[in-house]
Design a protein around this motif. Structure first.
Motif, PDB file in Angstrom:
ATOM      1  N   ASP A 216       0.808  -1.143  -0.018  1.00 44.26           N
ATOM      2  CA  ASP A 216      -0.032   0.054   0.157  1.00 44.26           C
ATOM      3  C   ASP A 216       1.052   1.128  -0.001  1.00 44.26           C
ATOM      4  O   ASP A 216       2.175   0.990  -0.312  1.00 44.26           O
ATOM      5  CB  ASP A 216      -0.948   0.081   1.391  1.00 44.26           C
ATOM      6  CG  ASP A 216      -0.370   0.223   2.681  1.00 44.26           C
ATOM      7  OD1 ASP A 216       0.874   0.259   2.667  1.00 44.26           O
ATOM      8  OD2 ASP A 216      -1.228   0.413   3.501  1.00 44.26           O
ATOM      9  N   PRO A 218       2.896   3.837   2.198  1.00 45.19           N
ATOM     10  CA  PRO A 218       3.218   3.967   3.503  1.00 45.19           C
ATOM     11  C   PRO A 218       2.583   5.219   4.011  1.00 45.19           C
ATOM     12  O   PRO A 218       2.269   6.168   3.571  1.00 45.19           O
ATOM     13  CB  PRO A 218       4.697   4.075   3.433  1.00 45.19           C
ATOM     14  CG  PRO A 218       5.178   3.431   2.195  1.00 45.19           C
ATOM     15  CD  PRO A 218       3.988   3.489   1.223  1.00 45.19           C
ATOM     16  N   SER A 219       2.199   5.155   5.538  1.00 38.88           N
ATOM     17  CA  SER A 219       1.365   6.205   6.116  1.00 38.88           C
ATOM     18  C   SER A 219       1.977   7.697   6.108  1.00 38.88           C
ATOM     19  O   SER A 219       1.411   8.395   5.915  1.00 38.88           O
ATOM     20  CB  SER A 219       1.271   5.794   7.524  1.00 38.88           C
ATOM     21  OG  SER A 219       0.499   4.708   7.615  1.00 38.88           O
ATOM     22  N   ASP A 220       3.382   7.703   6.323  1.00 40.21           N
ATOM     23  CA  ASP A 220       3.833   8.928   6.033  1.00 40.21           C
ATOM     24  C   ASP A 220       3.902   9.462   4.591  1.00 40.21           C
ATOM     25  O   ASP A 220       3.724  10.813   4.880  1.00 40.21           O
ATOM     26  CB  ASP A 220       5.460   9.061   6.596  1.00 40.21           C
ATOM     27  CG  ASP A 220       6.460   8.161   5.621  1.00 40.21           C
ATOM     28  OD1 ASP A 220       5.877   7.060   5.241  1.00 40.21           O
ATOM     29  OD2 ASP A 220       7.437   8.648   5.258  1.00 40.21           O
ATOM     30  N   SER A 240      -9.494   2.879   2.559  1.00 37.78           N
ATOM     31  CA  SER A 240      -8.743   2.220   3.508  1.00 37.78           C
ATOM     32  C   SER A 240      -9.582   0.868   3.688  1.00 37.78           C
ATOM     33  O   SER A 240     -10.817   1.001   4.058  1.00 37.78           O
ATOM     34  CB  SER A 240      -8.456   3.180   4.794  1.00 37.78           C
ATOM     35  OG  SER A 240      -8.178   2.553   5.871  1.00 37.78           O
ATOM     36  N   THR A 259       1.966  -3.791   4.611  1.00 34.12           N
ATOM     37  CA  THR A 259       1.517  -2.478   5.090  1.00 34.12           C
ATOM     38  C   THR A 259       2.403  -2.023   6.310  1.00 34.12           C
ATOM     39  O   THR A 259       3.406  -2.869   6.878  1.00 34.12           O
ATOM     40  CB  THR A 259       0.095  -2.410   5.377  1.00 34.12           C
ATOM     41  OG1 THR A 259      -0.243  -3.401   6.538  1.00 34.12           O
ATOM     42  CG2 THR A 259      -0.744  -3.029   4.331  1.00 34.12           C
ATOM     43  N   ASP A 260       2.318  -0.764   6.658  1.00 34.14           N
ATOM     44  CA  ASP A 260       3.169  -0.468   7.922  1.00 34.14           C
ATOM     45  C   ASP A 260       1.944   0.009   9.113  1.00 34.14           C
ATOM     46  O   ASP A 260       2.869   0.232  10.301  1.00 34.14           O
ATOM     47  CB  ASP A 260       3.810   1.067   7.540  1.00 34.14           C
ATOM     48  CG  ASP A 260       2.816   2.230   7.247  1.00 34.14           C
ATOM     49  OD1 ASP A 260       1.842   1.909   7.355  1.00 34.14           O
ATOM     50  OD2 ASP A 260       3.370   3.396   7.205  1.00 34.14           O
ATOM     51  N   ASP A 261       0.967  -0.426   8.910  1.00 34.95           N
ATOM     52  CA  ASP A 261      -0.048  -0.320  10.134  1.00 34.95           C
ATOM     53  C   ASP A 261      -1.209  -1.445  10.099  1.00 34.95           C
ATOM     54  O   ASP A 261      -0.898  -2.603   9.206  1.00 34.95           O
ATOM     55  CB  ASP A 261      -0.487   1.011  10.297  1.00 34.95           C
ATOM     56  CG  ASP A 261      -1.248   1.447   8.980  1.00 34.95           C
ATOM     57  OD1 ASP A 261      -1.755   0.538   8.138  1.00 34.95           O
ATOM     58  OD2 ASP A 261      -1.507   2.923   9.012  1.00 34.95           O
ATOM     59  N   ASP A 262      -2.082  -1.494  10.472  1.00 27.68           N
ATOM     60  CA  ASP A 262      -3.176  -2.206  10.656  1.00 27.68           C
ATOM     61  C   ASP A 262      -4.231  -2.232   9.410  1.00 27.68           C
ATOM     62  O   ASP A 262      -5.338  -2.610   9.331  1.00 27.68           O
ATOM     63  CB  ASP A 262      -3.814  -2.546  11.865  1.00 27.68           C
ATOM     64  CG  ASP A 262      -4.751  -1.455  12.258  1.00 27.68           C
ATOM     65  OD1 ASP A 262      -4.376  -0.307  11.855  1.00 27.68           O
ATOM     66  OD2 ASP A 262      -5.119  -1.215  13.493  1.00 27.68           O
ATOM     67  N   THR A 263      -4.094  -1.325   8.400  1.00 25.28           N
ATOM     68  CA  THR A 263      -5.055  -1.000   7.500  1.00 25.28           C
ATOM     69  C   THR A 263      -4.181  -1.017   6.204  1.00 25.28           C
ATOM     70  O   THR A 263      -3.000  -0.698   6.095  1.00 25.28           O
ATOM     71  CB  THR A 263      -5.726   0.293   7.363  1.00 25.28           C
ATOM     72  OG1 THR A 263      -4.743   1.246   7.795  1.00 25.28           O
ATOM     73  CG2 THR A 263      -6.838   0.083   8.763  1.00 25.28           C
ATOM     74  N   ASP A 265      -3.865   1.301   3.058  1.00 28.18           N
ATOM     75  CA  ASP A 265      -4.232   2.285   2.567  1.00 28.18           C
ATOM     76  C   ASP A 265      -3.651   3.017   1.455  1.00 28.18           C
ATOM     77  O   ASP A 265      -2.536   2.772   1.190  1.00 28.18           O
ATOM     78  CB  ASP A 265      -3.823   3.472   3.868  1.00 28.18           C
ATOM     79  CG  ASP A 265      -4.427   3.389   5.066  1.00 28.18           C
ATOM     80  OD1 ASP A 265      -5.674   3.009   5.445  1.00 28.18           O
ATOM     81  OD2 ASP A 265      -3.542   2.974   6.013  1.00 28.18           O
TER      82      ASP A 265
END
Length: 351
Positions: A216, A218-220, A240, A259-263, A265
């Motif tokens: 996905d 990455p969040s940042d 998401s 992914t870098d978290d639990d979703t 995105d």
């Protein structure tokens, strides 16, 4: 080669005179895609409800389909919302259209309902891994068909991940949709970025030739200024999904999800089911009413049904990728159907 198939039979349009019958011409993408599933399901729903028959041409280039609907040469098509935006300005794939003419033509488009079922992903084969998705210099990357909304989104994805520009930092590989899988499985690219529904038959077919990894955003990067600009760009919408749901959708296939978290995105490709403004209000109402009443069929008719982000409730415009840079309106008949079903429709979507 495109093929045409008649789905359903021509039946009487109930609210009209008994002798009145309607067949809708439509174009959609290739089998296995999200728009194809939605359109063929809609055809079955309209047939079952006795509303209309849909004569669907598959494997179409939606850039052409959108213009055909706007010009009144086609009744219906799924439209990536970036295309009406580009048509209204005579730019991108519509650079041959005079901007004033493009604006006038695009103003003829109306939406019956919405979806954001295709999210941008980045993938590669595990036997030729991308060591760092933030450094894609020198890579050959399949990023879309030769033109259109998917190519624009694909280029945006690579720019967001790595800052790279096609032709300067990486080599962009493009093929028509029917040739996508064979191009990738044949070694024509080091990696790929594609807007995909969940689960994607295309990704499953690609993984059948060898294990793959899908990332996905990455969040940042998604939270960065560029990420937010891309998220709000014409034709995009937020996406998401819980990562465990995403992984479960590909269970049994050699596909690794990172992914870098639990979703999971990303940004979605926002779509509207478009018709021409001249469509009869009662017909637009009956189509949309049948669509809303067919919710269960859409959601349960395919494993990807729950992830289509189809509009079956309140329509705020922003969540659908409209009411920003994209200023497309809903058909008045469709608005009536949504409101009669108890749903609100944002003022910015009213003609």
């Amino acid at each position: 080669m495109m093929k045409s198939t008649l789905l359903g039979v021509v039946v009487a349009l109930a609210p009209f005179a008994a002798s009145a019958q309607v067949t809708l011409t439509a174009e959609t993408t290739a089998p296995g895609s999200t728009p194809h599933y939605i359109d063929t399901t809609l055809a079955a729903v309209l047939d079952s409800a006795g509303v209309a028959a849909m004569q669907i041409t598959e494997g179409a280039t939606l850039t052409n389909s959108v213009q055909a609907v706007a010009e009144g040469r086609l009744d219906m098509a799924p439209a990536p919302l970036i295309l009406p935006f580009l048509l209204s300005r005579g730019i991108g794939p519509y650079s041959g259209v005079d901007p004033e003419d493009g604006a006038a033509i695009a103003a003829n488009l109306r939406v019956l309902f919405w979806n954001s079922g295709s999210a941008q992903i980045f993938g590669y084969y595990n036997n030729n891994p991308v060591e760092d998705i933030r450094n894609l210099a020198g890579k050959r990357i399949w990023n879309g068909p030769p033109r259109g909304a998917a190519l624009t989104s694909g280029r945006a994805m690579i720019q967001l991940l790595s800052g790279g520009k096609e032709g300067e930092d990486y080599e962009g590989i493009q093929n028509d949709w029917p040739d996508t899988v064979s191009s990738i499985t044949g070694g024509g690219a080091d990696a790929w970025t594609i807007p995909e529904g969940l689960p994607s038959g295309r990704q499953i077919a690609i993984a059948a030739a060898g294990g793959t990894t899908i990332h996905d955003v990455p969040s940042d990067l998604l939270a960065s200024e560029l990420g937010q600009q891309i998220m709000a760009a014409p034709g995009h919408a937020p996406y998401s999904v819980p990562v465990e749901d995403f992984r479960a959708a590909y269970a049994g296939n050699d596909i690794t999800i990172v992914t870098d978290d639990d979703t999971f995105d990303s940004f979605a490709t926002a779509f509207g089911q478009i018709v021409n403004v001249s469509m009869d209000d009662e017909l637009a109402y009956q189509i949309t009413k049948a669509y809303l009443e067919g919710q269960k069929r859409f959601l349960e008719g395919s494993p990807r049904g729950p992830f289509l982000m189809l509009s079956f409730g309140d329509v705020d415009g922003t969540s659908q990728g409209a009411c920003g840079a994209v200023q497309i309106k809903m058909h008045e008949g469709a608005i009536r159907a949504f409101e009669e079903a108890g749903h609100s429709v944002a003022d910015c979507l009213r003609p």
